[in-house]
Design a protein around this motif. Sequence first.
Motif, PDB file in Angstrom:
ATOM      1  N   VAL A  59      -9.203  54.811  82.300  1.00  0.00           N
ATOM      2  CA  VAL A  59      -9.886  53.641  81.770  1.00  0.00           C
ATOM      3  C   VAL A  59     -11.246  53.532  82.442  1.00  0.00           C
ATOM      4  O   VAL A  59     -11.415  53.902  83.605  1.00  0.00           O
ATOM      5  CB  VAL A  59      -9.070  52.336  81.967  1.00  0.00           C
ATOM      6  CG1 VAL A  59      -8.912  51.985  83.426  1.00  0.00           C
ATOM      7  CG2 VAL A  59      -9.675  51.176  81.192  1.00  0.00           C
ATOM      8  N   MET A  70     -13.933  46.647  79.145  1.00  0.00           N
ATOM      9  CA  MET A  70     -13.012  47.747  79.366  1.00  0.00           C
ATOM     10  C   MET A  70     -13.129  48.694  78.171  1.00  0.00           C
ATOM     11  O   MET A  70     -13.140  48.260  77.017  1.00  0.00           O
ATOM     12  CB  MET A  70     -11.586  47.194  79.458  1.00  0.00           C
ATOM     13  CG  MET A  70     -10.647  48.107  80.140  1.00  0.00           C
ATOM     14  SD  MET A  70      -8.998  47.395  80.471  1.00  0.00           S
ATOM     15  CE  MET A  70      -9.030  45.760  79.833  1.00  0.00           C
ATOM     16  N   LEU A  73      -9.450  53.132  77.425  1.00  0.00           N
ATOM     17  CA  LEU A  73      -8.098  53.118  77.970  1.00  0.00           C
ATOM     18  C   LEU A  73      -7.246  54.060  77.135  1.00  0.00           C
ATOM     19  O   LEU A  73      -7.159  53.912  75.919  1.00  0.00           O
ATOM     20  CB  LEU A  73      -7.491  51.716  77.948  1.00  0.00           C
ATOM     21  CG  LEU A  73      -6.031  51.654  78.397  1.00  0.00           C
ATOM     22  CD1 LEU A  73      -5.907  51.979  79.880  1.00  0.00           C
ATOM     23  CD2 LEU A  73      -5.433  50.303  78.096  1.00  0.00           C
ATOM     24  N   VAL A  89      -4.910  48.823  83.465  1.00  0.00           N
ATOM     25  CA  VAL A  89      -5.554  47.551  83.134  1.00  0.00           C
ATOM     26  C   VAL A  89      -5.547  46.632  84.352  1.00  0.00           C
ATOM     27  O   VAL A  89      -6.565  46.033  84.700  1.00  0.00           O
ATOM     28  CB  VAL A  89      -4.875  46.881  81.915  1.00  0.00           C
ATOM     29  CG1 VAL A  89      -5.362  45.445  81.737  1.00  0.00           C
ATOM     30  CG2 VAL A  89      -5.140  47.696  80.648  1.00  0.00           C
TER      31      VAL A  89
END
Length: 140
Positions: A59, A70, A73, A89
């Motif tokens: 990520v 973000m 991922l 995460v």
Amino acid sequence: MRIRPFQPEDTDAVVALWETAGLTRPWNDPLQDIARKATVQPHLFVVAEDETGRILGSVMAGYDGHRGWMNYLATNLDARGLGVGRALVAHVEAGLRDLGCPKVNLQVRSGNAQVVEFYRRLGYEIDDTVDLGKRLIADV
């Protein structure tokens, strides 16, 4: 499983992971994205690996002073359901929180209901926004 910062020698495995996960697009060169991330908060680009050193997931995250983001991922298909994505995460959320980041955003392609549900289980909600973008540098 261990989460650690991305290293240049991880490049081939990470790009292959992104391709398998369907994250790459012809207009985004993943090698350019990796090179760019290496210059901005590289500690927020992490991989998860197993005890043999095999990359299980990755990520990328960042904080611009207002909002965290973000990106990329992905977990290996054979590692899904094992908590790899959840751990990645949580790792970048902690890193963003340490920087004083009040909120993190991410983008999911509209047809990817399975991934939307994954994030919902982690406490993410759909924001009432319209996503706009403008390419400033063409990768291809």
